[in-house]
Write a protein that holds these residues in place. Structure first.
Motif, short mmCIF file in Angstrom:
data_model
loop_
_atom_site.label_atom_id
_atom_site.label_comp_id
_atom_site.label_asym_id
_atom_site.label_seq_id
_atom_site.Cartn_x
_atom_site.Cartn_y
_atom_site.Cartn_z
N PHE A 280 0.81 -1.22 0.00
CA PHE A 280 0.00 0.00 0.00
C PHE A 280 0.85 1.27 0.00
O PHE A 280 0.30 2.38 0.05
CB PHE A 280 -0.93 0.01 1.23
N ALA A 281 2.18 1.13 -0.05
CA ALA A 281 3.08 2.30 0.03
C ALA A 281 2.95 3.18 -1.21
O ALA A 281 2.98 2.69 -2.34
CB ALA A 281 4.52 1.83 0.20
N THR A 282 2.83 4.49 -0.97
CA THR A 282 2.75 5.45 -2.08
C THR A 282 3.94 6.40 -2.10
O THR A 282 4.08 7.21 -3.01
CB THR A 282 1.45 6.28 -1.98
N THR A 283 4.79 6.33 -1.07
CA THR A 283 6.00 7.15 -1.01
C THR A 283 7.14 6.31 -0.49
O THR A 283 6.94 5.24 0.12
CB THR A 283 5.81 8.36 -0.06
N VAL A 284 8.36 6.77 -0.72
CA VAL A 284 9.54 6.08 -0.19
C VAL A 284 9.49 6.09 1.35
O VAL A 284 9.91 5.13 1.99
CB VAL A 284 10.83 6.74 -0.70
N GLY A 285 8.95 7.17 1.93
CA GLY A 285 8.83 7.24 3.38
C GLY A 285 7.96 6.13 3.95
O GLY A 285 8.27 5.56 4.99
N MET A 286 6.88 5.82 3.23
CA MET A 286 6.02 4.73 3.68
C MET A 286 6.73 3.38 3.56
O MET A 286 6.59 2.51 4.42
CB MET A 286 4.71 4.73 2.88
N LEU A 287 7.52 3.21 2.50
CA LEU A 287 8.30 1.98 2.35
C LEU A 287 9.31 1.84 3.49
O LEU A 287 9.57 0.73 3.97
CB LEU A 287 9.03 1.96 1.01
N LEU A 288 9.87 2.96 3.92
CA LEU A 288 10.81 2.92 5.03
C LEU A 288 10.15 2.41 6.31
O LEU A 288 10.77 1.71 7.11
CB LEU A 288 11.42 4.31 5.27
N ILE A 289 8.88 2.77 6.51
CA ILE A 289 8.16 2.33 7.72
C ILE A 289 7.77 0.86 7.62
O ILE A 289 8.01 0.07 8.55
CB ILE A 289 6.92 3.21 7.95
N THR A 290 7.17 0.48 6.50
CA THR A 290 6.63 -0.89 6.39
C THR A 290 7.71 -1.91 6.04
O THR A 290 7.83 -2.95 6.69
CB THR A 290 5.54 -0.94 5.32
N TYR A 291 8.51 -1.61 5.00
CA TYR A 291 9.52 -2.57 4.53
C TYR A 291 10.81 -2.50 5.34
O TYR A 291 11.37 -3.52 5.73
CB TYR A 291 9.82 -2.32 3.05
N SER A 292 11.29 -1.28 5.61
CA SER A 292 12.60 -1.14 6.24
C SER A 292 12.57 -1.28 7.76
O SER A 292 13.57 -1.65 8.36
CB SER A 292 13.21 0.23 5.88
N ILE A 293 11.45 -0.96 8.40
CA ILE A 293 11.40 -0.99 9.87
C ILE A 293 10.58 -2.17 10.38
O ILE A 293 11.11 -3.07 11.04
CB ILE A 293 10.88 0.35 10.42
N LEU A 294 9.26 -2.19 10.10
CA LEU A 294 8.41 -3.26 10.62
C LEU A 294 8.88 -4.63 10.09
O LEU A 294 9.01 -5.59 10.86
CB LEU A 294 6.96 -3.01 10.23
N ASN A 295 9.14 -4.71 8.81
CA ASN A 295 9.61 -5.95 8.20
C ASN A 295 10.95 -6.38 8.80
O ASN A 295 11.16 -7.55 9.12
CB ASN A 295 9.74 -5.74 6.68
N ALA A 296 11.86 -5.42 8.98
CA ALA A 296 13.19 -5.75 9.50
C ALA A 296 13.13 -6.25 10.94
O ALA A 296 13.83 -7.20 11.30
CB ALA A 296 14.10 -4.53 9.41
#
Length: 427
Positions: A100-116
């Protein structure tokens, strides 16, 4: 039968359960690199650069690196099952929300932080449980486990590359599908994975083994690990290897697509992983069986096999981007993968040779922490080199890191392993 009985049946059931978990963890981690050309196209309209896209991976690696030692220590001090189960739920949710990410910032939260954070909770309890139930078959079992990485990356990369090529924004569906799969697998683990206590401190006195063992403290964990120079050197070597692996996994699909224009997004994603991991499967299958046989008589052999793999990887990664033609590039990728497989056959088993069984999860976490911090710098560095020098120069530079890793392992073998080695009772 007590919970810690090394049942021949359950130890292979356990391996199957954690194998699928590792398949999902590693496969979903590679999806970003496989879909990067399409993700890049989507975000370029907002002025996003290659360095920023590389930082998504670097942020993931850094968060993972700082979270993984806490996951390992928690697994050793409490229960390994629950760390693994919760981690599976967290990283699957992170992958799902990345769709559902629409910005790189959202990817940082979902993919880079929660996922990690979720992914950091998988390897320590998984590998320590395998080591707890497999002693004579340790290299073989851990190598089968490691094969989940190869197969997971190939399948998830190919599926993600194919899905992302279906149309603008279709890369989101790959995140949604594999994230949902992981959430379902969380319930499977919840039902079938045993709540197995950590291994007890080894004792030569059989009567003492029957008595309750006091829980290890954080001080015990730190002293057991950081007083082993060979463990520290192997961590540095793993960091050198991860630097090379992170650079390769993030940018190889993009390199192939730009270097060989006849490749589609789907075929570029396929070739970027298939030849490498086909070679890795061959390397790990051969090296693990040899290691289990030879290590019984030669304790240094697991480390020596690690060293051989890193030495092989240095010329291989250089050849990948310097040989003429697509076929030669695929052949070099296969050889590069074989080298990685030789290293992977023993990199966990080797650290368990120098750490007490009751601290294996903590050792895995600290081992991954140090290595992932080093490896985090590769994606943006190669992104910078691709803009200011060339991607070929970036990939060629990875050979230096593999050779440095081999040097660290040789130091551990020559100067510290004899003193640090921990002997365990066999199955």
């Amino acid at each position: 039968m007590t919970p810690t009985t090394k049942s021949d049946h359950y130890k292979w059931v356990l391996l199957g359960l954690v194998w699928v978990t590792y398949f999902l963890q590693q496969g979903t981690r590679q999806m970003y690199g496989a879909m990067l050309p399409q993700i890049k196209e989507y975000f370029q309209a907002g002025g996003v650069t290659d360095v920023q896209l590389g930082l998504v991976v670097s942020m993931f690696v850094l968060v993972y690196a700082f979270a993984v030692p806490f996951a390992g220590i928690t697994a050793d001090l409490f229960r390994r099952k629950w760390v693994l189960v919760l981690g599976t739920l967290l990283f699957s949710t992170g992958i799902f929300l990345s769709g559902f990410a629409t910005t790189v910032g959202m990817l940082l939260i979902t993919y880079s932080i929660l996922n990690a954070i979720g992914q950091s909770m998988v390897p320590s309890p998984s590998t320590s449980l395998i080591a707890q139930f497999h002693t004579d078959t340790r290299s073989t079992a851990l190598s089968i486990y490691q094969m989940a990485l190869y197969i997971g990356i190939v399948i998830c990369s190919c599926v993600s590359g194919w899905v992302s090529g279906l149309g603008q924004g279709s890369w989101r569906w790959a995140f949604l599908f594999f994230g949902a799969f992981g959430i379902v697998w969380f319930f499977v683990l919840l039902l079938f994975l045993r709540d197995t206590p950590a291994a007890a401190k080894p004792s030569q006195d059989k009567e003492k083994e029957k008595k309750p063992v006091a829980k290890a403290t954080l001080q015990d964990v730190i002293l057991a690990i950081f007083t082993k120079p060979s463990f520290i050197l192997m961590t540095l070597a793993f960091g050198m290897c991860l630097y090379g692996a992170n650079g390769y996994k993030t940018w190889m699909t993009t390199y192939l697509k730009e270097t060989f224009p006849f490749l589609t997004p789907t075929t570029a994603a396929f070739h970027a992983v298939f030849w490498f991991f086909a070679g890795a499967l061959v390397g790990i299958a051969i090296a693990s069986r040899i290691s289990d046989r030879v290590a019984k008589k030669r304790p240094t052999f697991r480390m020596e096999m690690n060293c051989i793999g890193l030495v092989m990887a240095a010329p291989a990664v250089f050849l990948v981007v310097n040989v003429p033609g697509f076929i030669a590039c695929c052949a070099a990728l296969f050889f590069y993968g074989m080298a990685q497989g030789v290293y992977d056959s023993n990199f966990f088993a080797a650290i368990y040779d120098v750490v007490e069984p009751r601290f294996h999860a903590a050792a895995t976490g600290i081992f991954c922490c140090g290595a992932f911090i080093i490896g985090a710098f590769a994606p943006p560095v190669l992104g910078w080199m691709s803009q200011h020098l060339s991607m070929k120069a970036g990939f060629s530079s990875l050979a230096i890191f593999y050779l440095a890793g081999a040097a660290f392992i040789m130091m551990a073998c020559l100067f510290y392993l004899k003193k640090d080695f921990v002997r365990e009772p066999q199955d």
